[in-house]
Design an enzyme around this catalytic site. Structure first.
Site, PDB file in Angstrom:
ATOM      1  N   ASP A 142       2.192   5.001  -0.158  1.00  0.00           N
ATOM      2  CA  ASP A 142       1.625   6.229   0.383  1.00  0.00           C
ATOM      3  C   ASP A 142       1.300   7.234  -0.718  1.00  0.00           C
ATOM      4  OD1 ASP A 142       1.853   5.340   2.978  1.00  0.00           O
ATOM      5  OD2 ASP A 142       3.758   6.355   3.361  1.00  0.00           O
ATOM      6  N   ARG A 173       0.844  -1.186   0.000  1.00  0.00           N
ATOM      7  CA  ARG A 173       0.000   0.000   0.000  1.00  0.00           C
ATOM      8  C   ARG A 173       0.886   1.245   0.000  1.00  0.00           C
ATOM      9  NH1 ARG A 173      -4.577  -1.712   4.542  1.00  0.00           N
ATOM     10  NH2 ARG A 173      -5.455  -3.471   3.390  1.00  0.00           N
ATOM     11  N   ARG A 218      10.911   6.156   4.186  1.00  0.00           N
ATOM     12  CA  ARG A 218      11.042   7.609   4.163  1.00  0.00           C
ATOM     13  C   ARG A 218      11.658   8.133   5.459  1.00  0.00           C
ATOM     14  NH1 ARG A 218       5.310   9.887   2.794  1.00  0.00           N
ATOM     15  NH2 ARG A 218       6.413  11.830   3.298  1.00  0.00           N
ATOM     16  N   TYR A 242      12.549  -1.404  -2.452  1.00  0.00           N
ATOM     17  CA  TYR A 242      12.263   0.022  -2.619  1.00  0.00           C
ATOM     18  C   TYR A 242      13.534   0.761  -3.026  1.00  0.00           C
ATOM     19  CZ  TYR A 242       7.532  -0.017  -0.655  1.00  0.00           C
ATOM     20  OH  TYR A 242       6.183  -0.229  -0.446  1.00  0.00           O
TER      21      TYR A 242
END
Length: 245
Positions: free
Chosen positions: A52, A50, A197, A110
């Site tokens: 952001d 999911r 992040r 990522y």
């Protein structure tokens, strides 16, 4: 009902994240609207992660069940109905009914892109984080290695995270410089909400010289959200790849 696995690419800028929300543009919402037009009935699309609001993907994986076997035309048909969304189905293939995009995944990759220059961004606007002050990528990489392994990542966990436990295993993380481009790559079976992040923002403080290399290990051990550095913007983050058995 035939199940299809989708390989997705999208620019997350126009969307409020992956998860469907009534009256709000989301990636899942756009995909389900396109799938319903294709199948002639409501379709639920399940994603591997999911992402952001504002986060992009070059290798997101999803699955959906259709009422009719559409053969090899699913990708083209979905892309037709997705226009003008900044979402593309790169590949669609039939899979076993036991396949689940989220729960069958064994590892997620990522990548975070930083452009380290004084001039404002043009081609990469909205697709990378520009930092004008000089960053030491080698120190960032050295600091990041203390995060590899199984740890309590409370420090790098968003306060709204719904995961049952803050304990995660980070399989690898790397910081590399290519000219004025710095890339942070990491992989794990699963991540906490905004974990990547939060890590990148803290590593940037090390790269700027605001904190020593040892600081990342110190704030990890603190297991306190308040110990975390600034959170990076979503612009430079990409879900790059999802692995399966």
């Amino acid at each position: 009902m035939p199940r299809y696995r989708l390989l997705l690419e999208y620019n997350g800028g126009p969307y409020q994240g992956w998860q469907r929300l009534p009256g709000i543009p989301t990636v899942q919402g756009a995909l389900e609207e396109a799938a319903a037009k294709l199948d002639g009935a409501p379709v639920e699309v399940h994603g591997a992660g999911r992402t952001d609001s504002g986060v992009h993907a070059t290798g997101q994986v999803a699955h959906m069940d259709l009422q009719t076997d559409r053969g090899t035309k699913v990708a083209d048909a979905m892309n037709f109905h997705l226009r003008p969304h900044s979402i593309a189905v790169l590949k669609a293939e039939k899979v076993d009914e036991n396949f689940h995009a989220r729960f069958s995944a064994t590892e997620r990759h990522y990548r975070f892109i930083i452009i380290n220059r004084r001039a404002h961004l043009t081609l990469d606007e909205g697709l990378a984080w520009r930092i004008s002050s000089k960053l030491d990528a080698d120190k960032m990489h050295a600091a990041a290695q203390t995060l590899v392994g199984t740890h309590d990542f409370t420090t790098f966990r968003d306060t709204d995270c719904q995961a049952k436990s803050p304990v995660k295993t980070l399989n690898a993380i790397s910081v590399s410089r290519y000219g004025n481009r710095i890339e942070v790559t990491c992989r794990s079976r699963s991540f906490l909400h905004r974990q990547v992040r939060s890590i990148v923002g803290s590593l940037v403080d090390v790269g700027r010289g605001k904190q020593p290399v040892s600081w990342i290990a110190d704030i990890l051990a603190a297991a306190e959200r308040t110990a975390c550095g600034p959170i990076s913007p979503p612009d430079g983050l990409y879900l790059e790849k999802v692995d399966y058995e």
